[in-house]
Design an enzyme around this catalytic site. Structure first.
Site, mmCIF file in Angstrom:
data_model
loop_
_atom_site.group_PDB
_atom_site.id
_atom_site.type_symbol
_atom_site.label_atom_id
_atom_site.label_comp_id
_atom_site.label_asym_id
_atom_site.label_seq_id
_atom_site.Cartn_x
_atom_site.Cartn_y
_atom_site.Cartn_z
ATOM 1 N N SER A 94 9.328 7.521 0.744
ATOM 2 C CA SER A 94 7.856 7.586 -0.018
ATOM 3 C C SER A 94 6.932 8.194 1.132
ATOM 4 C CB SER A 94 7.322 6.229 -0.362
ATOM 5 O OG SER A 94 7.274 5.382 0.841
ATOM 6 N N ASP A 198 -2.127 1.118 4.849
ATOM 7 C CA ASP A 198 -1.080 -0.007 4.614
ATOM 8 C C ASP A 198 -0.167 -0.385 5.888
ATOM 9 O OD1 ASP A 198 0.354 2.338 4.518
ATOM 10 O OD2 ASP A 198 1.367 1.894 2.395
ATOM 11 N N HIS A 201 2.173 4.394 5.448
ATOM 12 C CA HIS A 201 1.813 5.659 5.053
ATOM 13 C C HIS A 201 0.691 6.158 6.132
ATOM 14 C CE1 HIS A 201 3.908 3.931 1.368
ATOM 15 N NE2 HIS A 201 4.541 4.992 1.434
#
Length: 730
Positions: A94, A198, A201
């Protein structure tokens, strides 16, 4: 830096610190630095792609600077052009923005190594026909991770990165098929991960860095952007570059032969005239007769200097970095420069308005400001940009003032002087066009000054020729010169409001070869229109000043104000108010386009205000800065040389001679740059006396030869352009 260059430039300061010794020192520095960079690239790795992908640093908070090269900021249209026929696949978790891929974390380091070993061969096979990039794991902000991600630590990520580096590219037999590692994004992330929302990322700015690094690695070799020196192979020399090299080599061989035969070199050099302002400076001593060795010696020196130019901005020898503007990088050197300039104040030899020492001083400090402006990237700050635009207009104002004064007083419209001026203005630029493979218009200031000199000459030389001697006999001749200036003003206005006609005239071959840039004359139109009234302002000011001087309407004695006390105070007050008003207006500018539209109409007022402030007080007119005046004498060479041996990538970046130490790099590169500019000024003076003889018949023969040579260059250039067009089609 400036203090050192100036001190070494003044012979009388110390016999050990002459300009000659300074130049020898700069030659030694160039040789040592060239050897250092060549050896470093050979043994330490000179692949700019590896530099781009592996390391760099932040300039400020958002601008990423790869080690040793420049990174182009790609736009969407450029990316589409580059990737139009490429197949691109992003595979990962991700953190490279594939939201449909579930994030997972390897349970065992050994299993991770085994998996990498299994895919390493297929990856290397892919790399044989394409490009494979492996993005190293970026760090995390451990304190900002959610509870279900607390098991991720930077220590573990570092272990996984070490496994990648030791496993991939392990096939030594196929060294060409290599997976490239993208570590620059990880290095950038280490400085910005604390800004992560977070903890996992990366911030958007850091993701953009990774994207730009990849785009430069893939697309620079395809699109070849000027400000993207990373991952660009050296272009093959053009035919004109090869022919120019042959000319310099031939000159060197002739010089060596003549030297071996015992011909004495020519020692005496008369002082050159100021070709930018048109003022004449009488030589202190007469020049000795020229011999056959002198021009070849000058060409030999010029050839060696051009080798340095080529190494700096065409060969992958020295490093380049991007510009990055901060207020401190512009204003601190500016303050330092003006303190030095004031410190080196001396009594001027004459106290006339705009005397030679004062105009040299004026050009000197303006040129130093422009140099600081360029290297600091201050064009992004609109108030500074607008003030520098006034300085460029002031240069053109001096051109109008100086050449009008010369023709008005001397009445010398002979071919010899015209050719002398044109040669001194254009010699360096013509050589650079051939050596650096750039169009004439690229060095925009010289075409601009050359064009306006021709216009001034035509205006003053056309019938009826009105000179001061003739005007003294009848006041009607003063009206006549004003009519000429009015006609010139109408000519300028006509072309300024007829862009189509302007473009049609300057797009006709071979004139177009002088004024086109990247196949368009838009740059020439922009430069011409921006300062279109500066020349006529200078001519009109010269006319008014010389008439007032002849009528004894000015007081130019030492220590006396230029006008009566009351008038002087009023004019000084108005001038200061004009300066303040302009600065406030420039600070409120929202965009360059709107402000540039007003610039031609108001720049003349600021130039006039400066002249009045500088000359009305008698004490001010009696002093000048020898520091600024020294630089003013080589201002043209400084302006042109900066393109390639101080700045880099055709002014888009900064030349790096001393990696890792920006302050020392600026000192060394500036010292060499100033010495080179001074030597080119001397060489131009030497060659001008050989190339432009006073004998009319010999001069006409030289002009015919120059015309044939120029036509040959234009034809060769046209053939090369057609070949490039055919290659682009097929």
């Amino acid at each position: 830096m400036a203090f050192l260059a100036y001190s070494l430039g003044k012979r009388e300061i110390n016999q050990y610190f002459s300009i000659k010794n300074a130049k020898l020192l700069s030659v030694a520095a160039v040789i040592l630095l060239t050897l250092f960079h060549t050896v470093s690239r050979y043994y330490g790795g000179g692949d700019t792609c590896e530099w781009l992908l592996s390391s760099g640093r932040y300039l400020g908070e958002t601008v990423w600077q790869p080690y040793g090269c420049m990174m182009h900021k790609y736009k969407n249209t450029e990316a589409k052009t580059c990737l139009a026929e490429k197949r691109v696949a992003f595979v990962g978790d991700s953190r490279i923005q594939h939201t449909h891929t579930q994030y997972f974390f390897s349970e065992a380091l050994q299993q991770y190594r085994a998996n990498l070993t299994a895919i390493s061969l297929p990856l290397e096979q892919l790399a044989e026909d394409g490009e494979v990039y492996w993005v190293l794991q970026d760090p995390v902000h451990e304190e900002g991770l959610s509870d279900n991600r607390k098991m991720i630590t930077n220590e573990q990520l570092e272990l996984y990165n070490k496994v990648v580096l030791s496993t991939l590219n392990s096939n030594k037999k196929n060294s060409k098929a290599r997976v490239r590692f993208l570590g620059a994004s990880r290095q950038a992330a280490m400085e910005t991960i604390t800004q992560s929302a977070d903890g996992l990322h990366l911030p958007e700015s850091t993701r953009n860095v990774a994207a730009m690094v990849l785009m430069n690695a893939v697309c620079n070799k395809v699109l070849r952007p000027i400000d993207g020196s990373c991952c660009q192979a050296l272009p093959a020399p053009s035919l004109l570059q090869k022919l120019t090299a042959c000319v310099f080599l031939g000159s060197a061989l002739v010089f060596l032969v003549l030297h071996a035969l015992g011909h004495n070199s020519w020692k005496s050099r008369p002082t050159p005239p100021d070709v930018e302002s048109g003022e004449e400076k009488k030589p202190a001593t007469a020049a000795s007769p020229l011999n056959h060795k002198a021009p070849f010696q000058a060409l030999c020196k010029m050839g060696l200097i051009m080798v340095y130019f080529y190494l700096c901005d065409r060969a992958n020898v020295f490093m380049k970095e991007q510009k990055f503007y901060t207020h401190s990088t512009f204003f601190i050197p500016l303050i330092y420069m003006f303190v030095l300039g004031i410190f080196y104040s001396e009594n001027s030899k004459e106290t006339k308005l705009l005397n030679r020492e004062q105009t040299d001083e004026w050009k000197g400090w303006m040129q130093l400001v422009i140099l600081i402006y360029h290297i600091s990237g201050a064009s992004v700050f609109i108030p500074v940009y607008m003030h520098v635009r006034v300085l460029v207009a002031a240069y053109l104002f001096q051109t109008g003032y100086g050449h009008f004064s010369f023709f008005w007083l001397k009445g010398d419209f002979g071919l010899y002087r015209v050719c002398q001026v044109l040669f001194r203005l254009n010699f360096l630029v013509v050589v650079l066009c051939l050596v650096m493979d750039r169009p004439y218009q690229f060095y925009y200031f010289v075409p601009l000054v050359t064009f306006w000199f021709v216009v001034i000459y035509a205006t003053m030389a056309m019938w009826p020729q009105i000179l001061q001697k003739k005007a003294n006999g009848s006041g009607m001749w003063h009206v006549g010169i004003l009519v000429k200036l009015l006609g010139l003003l109408l000519f300028i206005c006509f072309f300024a409001y007829s862009q189509g006609l302007f473009e049609n005239i300057f797009s006709v071959w071979p004139i177009s070869k002088l004024f086109e840039l990247n196949g368009s004359i838009h740059e020439w139109w922009f430069r011409w229109k921006l300062d279109r009234f500066a020349i006529i302002h200078g001519m009109l000011f010269a006319f008014v000043y010389l008439v007032l001087q002849k009528c004894q309407g000015l007081s130019e004695e030492k220590g006396e104000p230029l006008f009566s006390t009351r008038i002087s105070n009023i004019l000084l007050l108005i001038s200061v108010f004009s300066f303040m008003t302009y600065s406030i207006w420039a600070s409120s500018c929202k965009n360059k386009t709107e402000c540039n539209e007003l610039h031609p109409y108001i720049s003349g007022l600021q130039i006039l205000a400066f002249i009045l402030i500088r000359n009305i007080p008698g004490y001010s007119r009696s002093l000048y800065s020898s520091f600024f005046a020294w630089f003013g004498k080589i201002s043209l060479e400084l302006f042109i040389c900066q393109y390639h041996i101080w700045l880099a990538a055709d002014t888009k970046g900064i030349l790096v001679l001393i990696p890792g130490n920006p302050s020392l790099n600026i000192i060394i590169s500036t010292f060499i740059f100033v010495c080179v500019a001074h030597e080119i000024s001397v060489i131009t003076n030497d060659l001008a006396q050989v190339a432009i003889p006073k004998d009319g018949g010999a001069l006409l023969r030289r002009l015919l030869a120059a015309g044939v040579f120029t036509l040959g260059l234009l034809l060769v250039s046209r053939i090369e352009d057609k070949e490039i067009s055919l290659l682009s089609v097929f």
